[in-house]
Enzyme design. Structure first.
Site, PDB file in Angstrom:
ATOM      1  N   HIS A 111       1.390  19.756 -25.711  1.00 36.07           N
ATOM      2  CA  HIS A 111       1.240  18.304 -25.615  1.00 36.07           C
ATOM      3  C   HIS A 111      -0.019  17.762 -26.296  1.00 36.07           C
ATOM      4  CE1 HIS A 111       4.652  18.574 -23.021  1.00 36.07           C
ATOM      5  NE2 HIS A 111       4.610  17.302 -22.665  1.00 36.07           N
ATOM      6  N   ARG A 163       0.824  -1.231   0.000  1.00 34.75           N
ATOM      7  CA  ARG A 163       0.000   0.000   0.000  1.00 34.75           C
ATOM      8  C   ARG A 163       0.850   1.271   0.000  1.00 34.75           C
ATOM      9  NH1 ARG A 163      -3.343  -2.831   3.767  1.00 34.75           N
ATOM     10  NH2 ARG A 163      -5.153  -3.666   2.697  1.00 34.75           N
ATOM     11  N   GLU A 168      -3.657  17.840 -10.167  1.00 34.52           N
ATOM     12  CA  GLU A 168      -4.191  18.305 -11.447  1.00 34.52           C
ATOM     13  C   GLU A 168      -5.704  18.513 -11.379  1.00 34.52           C
ATOM     14  OE1 GLU A 168      -2.565  15.913 -14.597  1.00 34.52           O
ATOM     15  OE2 GLU A 168      -2.835  17.494 -16.055  1.00 34.52           O
ATOM     16  N   ARG A 192      -1.862  22.703 -13.342  1.00 37.76           N
ATOM     17  CA  ARG A 192      -0.904  21.675 -13.758  1.00 37.76           C
ATOM     18  C   ARG A 192      -1.006  21.398 -15.255  1.00 37.76           C
ATOM     19  NH1 ARG A 192       1.537  16.657 -10.201  1.00 37.76           N
ATOM     20  NH2 ARG A 192       2.908  15.920 -11.847  1.00 37.76           N
ATOM     21  N   ASN A 252       1.533  20.859 -19.765  1.00 37.79           N
ATOM     22  CA  ASN A 252       1.273  20.149 -21.022  1.00 37.79           C
ATOM     23  C   ASN A 252       1.259  21.089 -22.224  1.00 37.79           C
ATOM     24  OD1 ASN A 252       1.270  17.514 -20.247  1.00 37.79           O
ATOM     25  ND2 ASN A 252      -0.896  17.487 -19.715  1.00 37.79           N
ATOM     26  N   LYS A 281       3.800  11.883 -10.571  1.00 36.59           N
ATOM     27  CA  LYS A 281       2.970  11.065 -11.468  1.00 36.59           C
ATOM     28  C   LYS A 281       3.691   9.754 -11.733  1.00 36.59           C
ATOM     29  CE  LYS A 281       0.233  14.441 -14.043  1.00 36.59           C
ATOM     30  NZ  LYS A 281      -0.009  15.040 -15.367  1.00 36.59           N
ATOM     31  N   HIS A 291       9.002  11.486 -27.767  1.00 42.94           N
ATOM     32  CA  HIS A 291       8.046  12.371 -27.107  1.00 42.94           C
ATOM     33  C   HIS A 291       8.463  13.850 -27.233  1.00 42.94           C
ATOM     34  CE1 HIS A 291       5.132  13.817 -24.242  1.00 42.94           C
ATOM     35  NE2 HIS A 291       6.097  14.320 -23.497  1.00 42.94           N
ATOM     36  N   HIS A 305       0.790  14.684 -28.413  1.00 42.41           N
ATOM     37  CA  HIS A 305       0.269  13.331 -28.189  1.00 42.41           C
ATOM     38  C   HIS A 305      -0.380  12.786 -29.462  1.00 42.41           C
ATOM     39  CE1 HIS A 305       0.134  14.169 -23.602  1.00 42.41           C
ATOM     40  NE2 HIS A 305       1.262  13.584 -23.948  1.00 42.41           N
ATOM     41  N   GLU A 363      11.649  19.530 -23.768  1.00 43.05           N
ATOM     42  CA  GLU A 363      10.852  19.710 -22.547  1.00 43.05           C
ATOM     43  C   GLU A 363      11.430  20.844 -21.700  1.00 43.05           C
ATOM     44  OE1 GLU A 363       8.002  18.531 -21.576  1.00 43.05           O
ATOM     45  OE2 GLU A 363       7.657  16.617 -22.557  1.00 43.05           O
TER      46      GLU A 363
HETATM   47  P1  NAD Z   1      13.309   6.425 -21.483  1.00 47.61           P
HETATM   48  O1  NAD Z   1      13.146   6.243 -20.051  1.00 47.61           O
HETATM   49  O2  NAD Z   1      12.769   5.379 -22.391  1.00 47.61           O
HETATM   50  O3  NAD Z   1      14.841   6.674 -21.821  1.00 47.61           O
HETATM   51  C1  NAD Z   1      15.225   6.861 -23.159  1.00 47.61           C
HETATM   52  C2  NAD Z   1      16.362   5.910 -23.566  1.00 47.61           C
HETATM   53  O4  NAD Z   1      17.586   6.382 -22.987  1.00 47.61           O
HETATM   54  C3  NAD Z   1      16.186   4.491 -23.057  1.00 47.61           C
HETATM   55  O5  NAD Z   1      16.647   3.597 -24.033  1.00 47.61           O
HETATM   56  C4  NAD Z   1      17.090   4.441 -21.825  1.00 47.61           C
HETATM   57  O6  NAD Z   1      17.560   3.149 -21.519  1.00 47.61           O
HETATM   58  C5  NAD Z   1      18.225   5.313 -22.261  1.00 47.61           C
HETATM   59  N1  NAD Z   1      18.969   5.970 -21.189  1.00 47.61           N
HETATM   60  C6  NAD Z   1      18.486   6.508 -20.068  1.00 47.61           C
HETATM   61  N2  NAD Z   1      19.455   7.151 -19.408  1.00 47.61           N
HETATM   62  C7  NAD Z   1      20.590   6.988 -20.117  1.00 47.61           C
HETATM   63  C8  NAD Z   1      21.917   7.425 -19.948  1.00 47.61           C
HETATM   64  N3  NAD Z   1      22.275   8.225 -18.941  1.00 47.61           N
HETATM   65  N4  NAD Z   1      22.833   7.054 -20.880  1.00 47.61           N
HETATM   66  C9  NAD Z   1      22.459   6.296 -21.962  1.00 47.61           C
HETATM   67  N5  NAD Z   1      21.214   5.874 -22.176  1.00 47.61           N
HETATM   68  C10 NAD Z   1      20.292   6.215 -21.258  1.00 47.61           C
HETATM   69  O7  NAD Z   1      12.637   7.806 -21.974  1.00 47.61           O
HETATM   70  P2  NAD Z   1      12.452   9.225 -21.282  1.00 47.61           P
HETATM   71  O8  NAD Z   1      12.377  10.165 -22.411  1.00 47.61           O
HETATM   72  O9  NAD Z   1      13.411   9.463 -20.190  1.00 47.61           O
HETATM   73  O10 NAD Z   1      11.017   9.092 -20.602  1.00 47.61           O
HETATM   74  C11 NAD Z   1       9.854   8.891 -21.354  1.00 47.61           C
HETATM   75  C12 NAD Z   1       8.788   8.364 -20.414  1.00 47.61           C
HETATM   76  O11 NAD Z   1       8.546   9.326 -19.411  1.00 47.61           O
HETATM   77  C13 NAD Z   1       7.450   8.094 -21.092  1.00 47.61           C
HETATM   78  O12 NAD Z   1       6.986   6.838 -20.671  1.00 47.61           O
HETATM   79  C14 NAD Z   1       6.545   9.190 -20.531  1.00 47.61           C
HETATM   80  O13 NAD Z   1       5.199   8.777 -20.430  1.00 47.61           O
HETATM   81  C15 NAD Z   1       7.149   9.433 -19.178  1.00 47.61           C
HETATM   82  N6  NAD Z   1       6.895  10.775 -18.623  1.00 47.61           N
HETATM   83  C16 NAD Z   1       6.420  10.848 -17.365  1.00 47.61           C
HETATM   84  C17 NAD Z   1       6.186  12.080 -16.781  1.00 47.61           C
HETATM   85  C18 NAD Z   1       5.724  12.162 -15.369  1.00 47.61           C
HETATM   86  O14 NAD Z   1       5.395  13.269 -14.914  1.00 47.61           O
HETATM   87  N7  NAD Z   1       5.719  11.063 -14.626  1.00 47.61           N
HETATM   88  C19 NAD Z   1       6.463  13.251 -17.491  1.00 47.61           C
HETATM   89  C20 NAD Z   1       6.954  13.141 -18.798  1.00 47.61           C
HETATM   90  C21 NAD Z   1       7.172  11.884 -19.351  1.00 47.61           C
HETATM   91  N1  GLY Z   2       4.422  16.052 -17.151  1.00 48.21           N
HETATM   92  C1  GLY Z   2       3.206  16.664 -16.760  1.00 48.21           C
HETATM   93  C2  GLY Z   2       2.950  16.643 -15.292  1.00 48.21           C
HETATM   94  O1  GLY Z   2       3.777  16.218 -14.535  1.00 48.21           O
HETATM   95  O2  GLY Z   2       1.893  17.027 -14.881  1.00 48.21           O
END
Ligand code: NAD
Ligand code: GLY
Length: 359
Positions: A246, A118, A234, A239, A243, A140, A263, A250, A182
């Protein structure tokens, strides 16, 4: 550098420093002297940072779980695998999950921490630029579902975020630029000072000047933290500003089946559609429109597999979470550094902005 995300009982520190990953065990033992630790990462990062992890493991007596690399593994199956591992490792309520990776690892490990017994603590250690400026902060967490991205998840604020921009040295250039879009986004929503900072420091940040980039990351996180502090779940509308671009982005990701456009690349296009849409909707003065036009020229447009069909892309915008009562709600710029949410933009204006930027 250190600051706090102020959320009452859920407040947490963010540590930012080049090379700070070496200090992670000390910081964690200071904050959580009685906890056990589980590190969740992926196979790519585990390979690149084997020595660092080998140093952390005995210092924290940590167990390590390596998930496969890729958005296609941001699933209930992977989440389940992490939970099986945490249970088999006999972790307890006081245990801490350390998420070492980009947004994928952060989101799925965060969701595992949100649901294990939990809810146990999670510490985010972002290794991509996108995760540093966005996903590691704000709580998130989620996994994807065949029907859509991030459809299953929870708000679960981390206990601490440690940002070490030294991780960026190994990040592929395309991933760096995707995350940089971003960071660039905060220029349009983070106030005039952030706008001016990004505009004047863009060249150095793009070249990965460590000090300037760290300053850009820190300012981005401060903007995000400020928004999250005011609208954690949100529900207040604020919040949604995070986006910016976005709704277009998206749709573009969906249009290309989430495979060929990263992305941040889609966000880059989406931001310029939002700017064009605001201009066509009469929301920008000539001076602001010119300033924003100059921002577009700072970076090369990311490649797209083909020109998207404008109407089809527009229709795909309606699967956005911000759609209310069947109407699009778009985050649109007003003056440098400021944006608002608008639900009243005529369809022909949105279509014309897509045509202008992407058609
Ligand atoms: P990712 O986590 O897939 O990383 C991109 C690539 O880089 C992967 O292949 C990873 O293995 C590699 N990598 C990571 N760090 C590295 C490093 N230091 N050196 C070499 N390679 C490395 O992609 P991302 O762009 O970091 O994240 C995208 C994800 O984030 C999506 O799933 C999206 O939905 C999510 N996201 C979440 C939020 C949130 O608020 N929680 C906000 C924006 C995006
Ligand atoms: N990436 C959008 C949020 O965190 O709300």
């Amino acid at each position: 550098m250190e600051f706090t995300v102020n959320l009452g009982k859920r407040s947490y520190p963010i540590l930012l420093e080049n090379g700070s990953a070496e200090k992670l065990p000390d910081e964690l033992k200071k904050l959580f002297p009685k906890s056990r630790f589980a590190l969740v990462t992926n196979t790519t990062i585990a390979g690149l940072y084997r020595e660092l992890i080998a140093g952390w493991k005995p210092a924290l007596d940590a167990v390590v779980y390596e998930m496969p690399d890729g958005e296609e593994y941001k699933t209930i199956g992977t989440w389940n695998g992490i939970l099986d591992f945490l249970l088999a490792s006999k972790l307890e309520r006081s245990s801490i999950v350390i998420a070492l990776g980009g947004g994928v690892v952060g989101d799925v490990a965060g969701f595992a921490a949100a649901t294990f017994l939990r809810g146990v603590g999670v510490v985010q250690v972002p290794t991509t630029l996108l995760a540093m400026v966005d996903s590691s902060v704000g709580g998130k967490t989620a996994v994807d579902h065949p029907l859509g991205k991030n459809l299953i998840g929870a708000f679960h604020q981390p206990k601490m975020v440690l940002v070490d921009n030294a991780f960026l040295a190994t990040l592929p250039q395309r991933e760096f630029m995707s995350g940089y879009a971003e960071l660039f986004k905060y220029a349009f929503i983070g106030g005039r000072e952030m706008f001016d900072f990004v505009r004047s420091n863009h060249a150095l940040m793009e070249k990965k000047d460590p000090a300037v980039l760290l300053a850009g990351i820190s300012r981005s996180i401060a903007v995000k933290a400020g928004v999250v502090e005011q609208d954690e779940h949100e529900t207040g509308g604020l919040r949604a500003l995070l986006n910016f671009g976005h709704t277009f982005a998206h749709a573009l990701e969906r249009y290309f089946d989430f495979k060929e456009v990263l992305h941040g690349e889609a966000v880059w296009w989406g931001m310029h559609c939002a700017i064009s849409c605001a201009a066509l909707n009469g929301m920008l003065t000539d001076e602001t429109a010119e300033l924003y036009g100059g921002m577009r020229k700072l970076m090369p447009d990311p490649r797209l597999p083909e020109r998207p069909a404008v109407r089809r892309l527009y229709d795909m915008m309606f699967t956005d979470k911000k759609v209310t009562g069947g109407a699009l709600r778009l985050v649109l710029p007003t003056e440098p550094g400021t944006a608002v949410v608008r639900g009243d933009v005529p369809a022909e204006t949105v279509l014309a902005s897509i045509e202008e930027v992407l058609g």
